[in-house]
Design a protein around this motif. Structure first.
Motif, PDB file in Angstrom:
ATOM      1  N   GLY A   1       0.812  -1.219   0.000  1.00 17.79           N
ATOM      2  CA  GLY A   1       0.000   0.000   0.000  1.00 17.79           C
ATOM      3  C   GLY A   1       0.838   1.257   0.000  1.00 17.79           C
ATOM      4  N   HIS A   2       2.078   1.155   0.482  1.00 12.49           N
ATOM      5  CA  HIS A   2       2.924   2.349   0.555  1.00 12.49           C
ATOM      6  C   HIS A   2       4.039   2.346  -0.498  1.00 12.49           C
ATOM      7  CE1 HIS A   2       0.584   3.690   3.917  1.00 12.49           C
ATOM      8  NE2 HIS A   2       0.611   2.445   4.334  1.00 12.49           N
ATOM      9  N   MET A   3       3.854   1.546  -1.542  1.00 10.71           N
ATOM     10  CA  MET A   3       4.686   1.718  -2.737  1.00 10.71           C
ATOM     11  C   MET A   3       4.236   3.030  -3.382  1.00 10.71           C
ATOM     12  SD  MET A   3       4.646  -1.968  -4.686  1.00 10.71           S
ATOM     13  CE  MET A   3       2.924  -1.838  -5.167  1.00 10.71           C
TER      14      MET A   3
ATOM     15  N   GLN B   1      -1.443  13.311  -0.472  1.00 11.06           N
ATOM     16  CA  GLN B   1      -0.783  12.937   0.770  1.00 11.06           C
ATOM     17  C   GLN B   1      -1.380  11.640   1.335  1.00 11.06           C
ATOM     18  OE1 GLN B   1       0.366  16.055   3.187  1.00 11.06           O
ATOM     19  NE2 GLN B   1       1.711  14.597   4.178  1.00 11.06           N
ATOM     20  N   CYS B   2      -0.516  10.810   1.870  1.00  7.85           N
ATOM     21  CA  CYS B   2      -0.929   9.526   2.452  1.00  7.85           C
ATOM     22  C   CYS B   2      -0.953   9.633   3.974  1.00  7.85           C
ATOM     23  CB  CYS B   2       0.046   8.444   2.006  1.00  7.85           C
ATOM     24  SG  CYS B   2      -0.367   6.791   2.582  1.00  7.85           S
ATOM     25  N   VAL B   3      -1.649   8.710   4.640  1.00  8.50           N
ATOM     26  CA  VAL B   3      -1.664   8.677   6.108  1.00  8.50           C
ATOM     27  C   VAL B   3      -0.257   8.463   6.673  1.00  8.50           C
ATOM     28  CG1 VAL B   3      -4.042   7.930   6.469  1.00  8.50           C
ATOM     29  CG2 VAL B   3      -2.270   6.210   6.052  1.00  8.50           C
ATOM     30  N   CYS B   4       0.656   7.920   5.844  1.00  5.11           N
ATOM     31  CA  CYS B   4       2.021   7.659   6.311  1.00  5.11           C
ATOM     32  C   CYS B   4       2.878   8.924   6.268  1.00  5.11           C
ATOM     33  CB  CYS B   4       2.669   6.547   5.492  1.00  5.11           C
ATOM     34  SG  CYS B   4       3.137   7.043   3.824  1.00  5.11           S
ATOM     35  N   GLY B   5       2.314  10.018   5.732  1.00  5.51           N
ATOM     36  CA  GLY B   5       3.034  11.285   5.720  1.00  5.51           C
ATOM     37  C   GLY B   5       3.723  11.578   4.399  1.00  5.51           C
ATOM     38  N   ARG B   6       3.781  10.574   3.503  1.00  5.59           N
ATOM     39  CA  ARG B   6       4.424  10.796   2.210  1.00  5.59           C
ATOM     40  C   ARG B   6       3.353  11.016   1.146  1.00  5.59           C
ATOM     41  NH1 ARG B   6       7.704   6.089   0.865  1.00  5.59           N
ATOM     42  NH2 ARG B   6       5.716   5.088   1.271  1.00  5.59           N
ATOM     43  N   ARG B   7       3.795  11.137  -0.097  1.00  7.31           N
ATOM     44  CA  ARG B   7       2.846  11.419  -1.179  1.00  7.31           C
ATOM     45  C   ARG B   7       2.764  10.269  -2.179  1.00  7.31           C
ATOM     46  NH1 ARG B   7       0.474  15.991  -1.847  1.00  7.31           N
ATOM     47  NH2 ARG B   7       1.060  17.716  -0.486  1.00  7.31           N
ATOM     48  N   GLY B   8       1.549  10.083  -2.721  1.00  7.91           N
ATOM     49  CA  GLY B   8       1.366   9.225  -3.888  1.00  7.91           C
ATOM     50  C   GLY B   8       1.499   7.742  -3.660  1.00  7.91           C
ATOM     51  N   CYS B   9       1.236   7.275  -2.421  1.00  6.20           N
ATOM     52  CA  CYS B   9       1.271   5.834  -2.155  1.00  6.20           C
ATOM     53  C   CYS B   9       0.132   5.141  -2.913  1.00  6.20           C
ATOM     54  CB  CYS B   9       1.132   5.559  -0.666  1.00  6.20           C
ATOM     55  SG  CYS B   9       2.528   6.135   0.299  1.00  6.20           S
ATOM     56  N   TRP B  10       0.370   3.870  -3.241  1.00  9.22           N
ATOM     57  CA  TRP B  10      -0.609   3.100  -4.019  1.00  9.22           C
ATOM     58  C   TRP B  10      -1.976   3.121  -3.346  1.00  9.22           C
ATOM     59  CZ3 TRP B  10      -1.177  -2.865  -4.093  1.00  9.22           C
ATOM     60  CH2 TRP B  10      -2.001  -3.252  -5.167  1.00  9.22           C
TER      61      TRP B  10
HETATM   62 ZN   LIG Z   1       1.766   5.827   2.464  1.00 10.79          ZN
END
Ligand SMILES: [Zn+2]
Length: 317
Positions: free
Chosen positions: A158-160, A168-177
């Motif tokens: 999911g975080h590829m 923005q993703c819940v993980c703090g980065r951008r554009g996760c799958w």
């Molecule tokens: Zn993510």
């Protein structure tokens, strides 16, 4: 005195809204099922798991599946969907309270083990499972072994990152799958769709309503054009991730589980079409089978029970 064939294996799946506890016998048949509401803080979660663990006794082993990063020694480092729960030494605290050995693993890893031993990936030496729900989880079987990685964190597709400039993703980065191929992604596509009004009407919601993934599925079943458009976009992004996983792992079967597996009637055909179209070197390889998970909402708890029971269930041969 317990003989191996009479082993009762307990498993608890920590979901974003509920704790599901089951006990299975040696044949994989469920003998007990109990549900509780998921608390969103460390102490509350431990208390609820201890209470549920006691409520489903008797058992001879206990496995726990948790959504988040779980270390090899059973600590829950981060759990984006469990509120304030973080840096929780879950295994150590449960063992101290229950007076019994406990195994803790990632929830999607548990789903993978269950589908591999009893479900859609049964018999496969190389398989990938993705759980498409609010986010995306995953699990990998390579050469007949569950892949865990250095820290226990393997299988987080999911975080590829599929679009470095994406949302923005819940993980703090951008554009996760998982921003493109989950229930949350469907909700975002619905909110951004120019024909939001007809989408709401087809989903049976008031105009301007905040639609969820399942609403898009209702509208798609009613053949609403906007919903079908969204499903096609979602299917393309889903296939992009599945093709990337296929290139990396060369599986014989790719299993789609999680909440969106319940919309198999809507998503299977478009995901399969995009997957076939995007597959690398399609003429030079047998195409992996793309299948829907078979075990339903109990698969996480089932896999947790199998991991808790250890050799025989989770590590055949
Ligand atoms: Zn993510």
């Amino acid at each position: 005195m317990t003989t191996p064939s009479a082993h009762l294996a307990a498993g608890i799946d920590i979901g974003g809204t509920k704790l599901l506890g089951i006990v299975i016998d040696h044949a994989g048949h469920t003998v007990t099922v109990e549900r509780r509401t998921t608390p969103y803080d460390n102490d509350g979660l431990v208390d609820a798991l201890v209470e549920l663990g006691e409520a489903i006794r008797p058992w001879d082993s206990l496995g726990i599946g948790a959504a988040g990063l779980v270390t090899h020694d059973g600590a829950l480092r981060a759990a984006p969907n469990l509120g304030a729960v973080r840096e929780l030494p879950l295994r150590a605290r449960l063992e101290a309270r229950l007076g019994h050995e406990v195994v803790v693993d990632n929830d999607a890893t548990c789903h993978t083990v269950a589908e591999w031993r009893l479900g859609a990936a049964r018999g496969a030496a190389n398989a990938v499972l993705v759980t498409l729900g609010t986010g995306i989880g995953g699990g990998i079987i390579t050469n007949g072994q569950l892949v865990k990685g250095t820290n226990g964190f393997a299988g987080e597709p999911g975080h590829m990152v599929v679009d470095p400039d994406g949302p923005q993703c819940v993980c703090g980065r951008r554009g996760c799958w998982e921003r493109f191929a989950s229930g949350a992604a469907l909700a975002r596509f619905a909110a951004e769709h120019p024909d939001h009004e007809s989408l709401c009407a087809a989903a049976g919601k008031p105009a301007g309503a905040r639609l969820r993934g399942e609403d898009v599925m209702v509208a798609a079943r009613a053949r609403n054009a906007a919903a079908l458009d969204i499903v096609d976009t979602f299917a393309r992004w889903t296939a992009i991730g599945l093709v990337n996983l296929t290139n990396l792992l060369d599986p014989e079967v790719v299993v789609i589980g999680g909440g969106l597996a319940g919309a198999a009637d809507v998503i299977t055909a478009p995901v399969q079409r995009w997957y076939t179209e995007l597959l690398y070197s399609p003429d030079q390889r047998p195409h992996p089978r793309l299948v829907i998970a078979q075990l339903g909402e109990q698969s996480g708890a089932l896999g947790a029970a199998m991991l808790g029971a250890g050799r025989g269930w989770a590590h055949p041969g």
